[in-house]
Design an enzyme around this catalytic site. Structure first.
Site, PDB file in Angstrom:
ATOM      1  N   ASP A 125      -4.792   2.775  -1.201  1.00 52.87           N
ATOM      2  CA  ASP A 125      -4.649   3.992  -1.998  1.00 52.87           C
ATOM      3  C   ASP A 125      -3.837   5.057  -1.257  1.00 52.87           C
ATOM      4  O   ASP A 125      -3.533   6.107  -1.836  1.00 52.87           O
ATOM      5  CB  ASP A 125      -6.020   4.547  -2.396  1.00 52.87           C
ATOM      6  N   ARG A 141       0.390   5.068  -6.500  1.00 49.59           N
ATOM      7  CA  ARG A 141       0.005   4.356  -5.296  1.00 49.59           C
ATOM      8  C   ARG A 141      -0.170   2.879  -5.590  1.00 49.59           C
ATOM      9  O   ARG A 141      -0.303   2.476  -6.756  1.00 49.59           O
ATOM     10  CB  ARG A 141      -1.327   4.898  -4.759  1.00 49.59           C
TER      11      ARG A 141
END
Length: 488
Positions: free
Chosen positions: A254, A185
């Protein structure tokens, strides 16, 4: 946890070996009474897993992380992230585990990952568990996204655990097993950068290149090429969301993947009445992640990735910023191109229609739709019939009839292809009221509504008799103030 030598699956732990600083060895909590609620047979076949084997005690153990093949080393992944604009350096898999990486039948490396498998060191006061409803939501919506051709993580299975989960009420617990190209991520790179560890950032970038863009390893500037690739993938992804009215709901850094796959279907929903200000998430009080804000927020998130990669782009920071800024500036151009191309397809416009004609057609139509609170999915599907000569179904959906008639005359003059429109404008998406009905029924033990909904959205473009209810907008009493929740 015990091993299951009879499971015909090998799980590698390359992520944990490559970046051990971002991985904490951990185990799933036991599931007192595992019961399979949903199994994605087509995905299991892609992974080389037999559905019958996954239904055995050892198979359910794999899907809950409590029975693993020899050599598996599950970990909770660490990452950082900007949550609603504020940086949090201490995020991670608070209720999730990466069981490992496997190779599917096409030779692709894919992650097998759990949600709801218990508390980890990143749980931050949470119980690490998940309820049946939110895990089945991810199953339904991710399958719909896959069928729509939108890059996504995919749910392999949802298993009820036999453990109660305490939220506003007591709910039955469940574990979701999902598959992704990777779980790298923007937040993974942010954590490495926050540590000031350039070597770790480089290892992470090398892993991302090898996993997703191996040809870039030979590029003159491989890390810039990686960033360019992520920008391009995210521009395409968000354009595809926008074209079908998907609202992610919580676009923190995220939740932005390096692969360009959609991830974490928490408070997500499909927009019905067209309105760029649409927000469904109960926690997005300021509308930061509203439908119309998604392209800009994604570019903002990519700027955070650029900041993390600066030490790899050039030794001189000013030069690195200049390089990153030039690359990031391409996001808007690439997004606009993908959006415009997609809208041309939705309107069935011939290839020789000039953009000077197409762009006003799109802009003017969206104004009409917003003013009339027109259902996006129903309307675009009805336009396919209008292209074949029957304008009444689409016309009946708008308020400004004179405006629609004038727009329709301009549009029909371009010679739109109605059959081509039907290939890109879905009949069925996970309508919010149907999702809620299916999840409520499943929570109460009735899986039939869920199975019917999944069947409909897996073939979104093929209109079928008997599925009229799955194509209809929500009833008037469903409520304009519909909210979704993250499930934690």
């Amino acid at each position: 946890m015990r091993s299951a030598p009879d499971l015909t699956i090998a799980l590698d732990d390359r992520f944990a070996r490559t970046v051990p600083e971002l991985a904490v060895p951990w185990q799933a909590v036991p599931a007192p009474a595992p019961n399979l609620l949903a199994l994605n047979e087509p995905l299991a076949a892609e992974l080389g897993l037999a559905g019958d084997a996954l239904r055995t005690a050892d198979g359910l153990g794999l899907l809950t992380g409590t029975v693993l093949p020899p050599g598996a080393h599950p970990v909770a992944q660490a990452y950082a992230g900007h949550q609603f604009g504020g940086f949090n350096p201490g995020l991670g898999d608070g209720r999730a585990l990466l069981l490992g990486e496997l190779v599917d039948r096409d030779g692709r490396v894919r992650d097998l990952h759990l949600k709801g498998s218990g508390r980890t060191p990143f749980a931050r006061g949470g119980d690490g568990l998940a309820a049946v409803g939110p895990m089945l939501r991810e199953y339904v919506v991710s399958e719909a996204m896959h069928a729509l051709g939108i890059p996504t993580t995919r749910a392999l299975a949802v298993v009820a655990t036999g453990r109660d989960v305490h939220r506003e009420t007591v709910l039955p617990g469940a574990v979701l097993a999902r598959v992704a190209s990777s779980h790298l991520r923007v937040g993974s790179f942010q954590l490495a950068a926050s540590k000031g560890d350039v070597a770790l950032t480089r290892r992470l970038a090398d892993l991302a290149i090898d996993r997703h863009h191996p040809a870039l390893a030979a590029a003159d500037a491989p890390y810039l090429a990686l960033f360019d690739a992520v920008v391009a993938a995210q521009a395409q992804l968000v354009a595809r969301w926008m074209l079908v009215g998907f609202v992610h709901g919580v676009l923190n850094t995220d939740n932005v993947t390096i692969s360009g796959e959609t991830i974490d279907y928490g408070p997500c929903a499909f927009m019905e009445a067209y309105d760029p200000a649409t927000v469904y998430s109960s926690i997005d009080e300021g509308g930061r992640y509203a439908y119309g804000n998604q392209p800009g927020i994604t570019q903002w998130n990519l700027a955070r990735l650029a900041e993390a990669l600066l030490p790899l782009l050039a030794d001189d920071q000013d030069r690195a910023v200049e390089i990153a800024t030039a690359s990031l500036s391409g996001f808007g151009r690439q997004y606009n191109a993908a959006w415009s191309s997609g809208m041309r397809a939705k309107l069935g416009l011939p290839a020789d229609v000039d953009d000077a004609v197409a762009a006003p057609l799109v802009d003017d139509l969206l104004v009409l739709m917003q003013a009339g609170h027109v259902d996006l999915t129903t309307f675009f599907r009805a336009l396919g019939r209008a292209a074949r000569g029957d304008t009444e179904p689409a016309r009946s959906l708008v308020l400004d009839l004179a405006g629609f008639d004038a727009w329709t005359d301009r549009w029909l003059a371009t010679g739109p292809d109605g059959d081509a429109m039907d290939r890109v404008n879905p009949v069925y998406v996970p309508r919010n009221h149907l999702v809620e009905e299916a999840l409520a029924a499943a929570t109460g033990g009735d899986l039939v509504p869920l199975e019917r909904l999944v069947d409909a959205v897996r073939s979104p473009y093929d209109e079928r008799a008997g599925l009229e209810a799955y194509a209809a907008p929500a009833p008037a009493d469903f409520g304009a103030a519909y909210q979704t929740f993250c499930g934690t």
